[in-house]
Design a protein around this motif. Structure first.
Motif, PDB file in Angstrom:
ATOM      1  N   LEU A  26      -0.102   4.253   9.982  1.00  0.00           N
ATOM      2  CA  LEU A  26       0.555   5.004   8.477  1.00  0.00           C
ATOM      3  C   LEU A  26       0.795   6.426   8.894  1.00  0.00           C
ATOM      4  O   LEU A  26       1.386   6.802   8.116  1.00  0.00           O
ATOM      5  CB  LEU A  26      -1.159   4.566   7.932  1.00  0.00           C
ATOM      6  N   GLU A  33       0.069   4.404  -0.428  1.00  0.00           N
ATOM      7  CA  GLU A  33      -0.943   3.454   0.468  1.00  0.00           C
ATOM      8  C   GLU A  33      -1.481   3.858   1.520  1.00  0.00           C
ATOM      9  O   GLU A  33      -2.631   3.249   2.149  1.00  0.00           O
ATOM     10  CB  GLU A  33       0.590   3.437   2.032  1.00  0.00           C
ATOM     11  N   ALA A  34      -1.843   5.566   1.741  1.00  0.00           N
ATOM     12  CA  ALA A  34      -3.109   5.868   2.009  1.00  0.00           C
ATOM     13  C   ALA A  34      -4.098   5.643   1.174  1.00  0.00           C
ATOM     14  O   ALA A  34      -4.878   5.418   1.700  1.00  0.00           O
ATOM     15  CB  ALA A  34      -2.548   7.354   2.234  1.00  0.00           C
ATOM     16  N   ALA A  55      -4.733   1.555   1.950  1.00  0.00           N
ATOM     17  CA  ALA A  55      -5.156   1.422   3.251  1.00  0.00           C
ATOM     18  C   ALA A  55      -6.216   0.399   3.397  1.00  0.00           C
ATOM     19  O   ALA A  55      -6.959   1.082   3.530  1.00  0.00           O
ATOM     20  CB  ALA A  55      -5.007   2.880   3.906  1.00  0.00           C
TER      21      ALA A  55
END
Length: 136
Positions: free
Chosen positions: A83, A105-106, A109
């Motif tokens: 990532l 996405e971060a 996560a």
């Protein structure tokens, strides 16, 4: 707070002297008992002096701006690195859609918790900061 080595040495010296006195009083064999007491005091002094003044922090792994401590139960390092590589690629990209998708996405996560992984709190804080920088 850790005791200073000199304090530990002096405490060992005092305890060793008291124990040697007790043993001497019971056995009467001065030479052998004093020799054993002297050896143990010497060993204690060497061990105490060999200890570091501060406890070791533990291994850290540096990745870009974040340094993460390896802890007993932390995030899987391979997953986090993957990532972080996508975040770094998005930072250098001029595509706003890529930056927005990697920021999302971060934020969302979820990593596997493993033995000897990266510190979860530090990784989470780093990902929050990275997502904020990608969003701006």
């Amino acid at each position: 707070m850790r005791a200073r080595p000199i304090v530990l040495f002096l405490a060992g010296l005092l305890i060793g002297t008291v124990l040697a006195g007790i043993v001497l009083g019971l056995t009467g064999s001065f030479g052998v008992t004093a020799g054993f007491a002297g050896v143990w005091l010497l060993v204690l002094g060497v061990v105490v002096r060999a200890q570091p003044a501060e406890p070791p922090v533990g291994p850290t792994v540096s990745y870009g701006p974040g340094e993460f401590l390896v802890v007993l139960r932390g995030y899987d390092i391979g997953q986090v690195r993957a990532l972080l590589a996508r975040i770094e690629a998005a930072r250098t990209s001029t595509d706003p859609a890529l930056r927005a998708s990697v920021a999302a996405e971060a934020r969302a996560a979820a990593f596997t918790v493993v033995m000897r992984g990266w510190d979860r709190g530090a990784v989470d804080a780093h990902l929050r900061a990275a997502a904020a920088s990608l969003s701006s």
